[in-house]
Design a protein around this motif. Structure first.
Motif, PDB file in Angstrom:
ATOM      1  N   SER A  58       0.826  -1.212   0.000  1.00 18.37           N
ATOM      2  CA  SER A  58       0.000   0.000   0.000  1.00 18.37           C
ATOM      3  C   SER A  58       0.860   1.261   0.000  1.00 18.37           C
ATOM      4  O   SER A  58       0.490   2.264  -0.610  1.00 18.37           O
ATOM      5  CB  SER A  58      -0.943   0.004   1.202  1.00 18.37           C
ATOM      6  N   LEU A  90      -4.546  -4.117  -7.685  1.00 19.14           N
ATOM      7  CA  LEU A  90      -4.602  -3.088  -6.641  1.00 19.14           C
ATOM      8  C   LEU A  90      -5.224  -1.798  -7.166  1.00 19.14           C
ATOM      9  O   LEU A  90      -6.020  -1.158  -6.491  1.00 19.14           O
ATOM     10  CB  LEU A  90      -3.199  -2.802  -6.098  1.00 19.14           C
ATOM     11  N   THR A  94      -8.804  -0.343  -5.718  1.00 19.42           N
ATOM     12  CA  THR A  94      -8.811   0.995  -5.113  1.00 19.42           C
ATOM     13  C   THR A  94      -9.430   2.044  -6.019  1.00 19.42           C
ATOM     14  O   THR A  94      -9.452   3.219  -5.682  1.00 19.42           O
ATOM     15  CB  THR A  94      -7.380   1.415  -4.728  1.00 19.42           C
ATOM     16  N   LYS A  95      -9.922   1.600  -7.176  1.00 18.13           N
ATOM     17  CA  LYS A  95     -10.582   2.474  -8.159  1.00 18.13           C
ATOM     18  C   LYS A  95      -9.661   3.599  -8.658  1.00 18.13           C
ATOM     19  O   LYS A  95     -10.088   4.717  -8.922  1.00 18.13           O
ATOM     20  CB  LYS A  95     -11.874   3.049  -7.586  1.00 18.13           C
TER      21      LYS A  95
END
Length: 98
Positions: A58, A90, A94-95
């Protein structure tokens, strides 16, 4: 594996930043961030070649978003090239995919 970064210039004045290893929170992502921000002073058209990335966390994802924003703020463009499926997943979850 530590993150290794190299750069090359394409004929149309686009800078390619080749990344090999892991983009994780800490020193690796800080080196990537600092390298790209330094390069932005001379060229704001950039491609991050992620074909050699084996893992991203992240914190690494946050670095990519920050680099995109920094590049856009200079009037430039940052493109991710050959991201591994984990990065694509990812970005989708997470758009952040565009």
């Amino acid at each position: 594996m530590q993150l290794r970064i190299s750069t090359r210039m394409l004929e149309d004045d686009v800078l390619v930043v080749d990344c090999v290893g892991r983009i994780v929170f800490g020193e690796e992502s800080a080196v990537l961030r600092d390298t790209v921000k330094k390069l932005l002073t001379t060229n704001n058209r950039m491609v991050l070649n992620l074909s050699g990335i084996t893992y991203i966390d992240s914190g690494g994802l946050g670095i990519l978003v920050g680099l995109y924003t920094s590049t856009r703020d200079t009037g430039g463009a940052l493109t991710l090239d050959n991201p591994p499926q984990r990065v694509v997943d990812l970005l989708q979850v997470t758009k952040l995919v565009r």
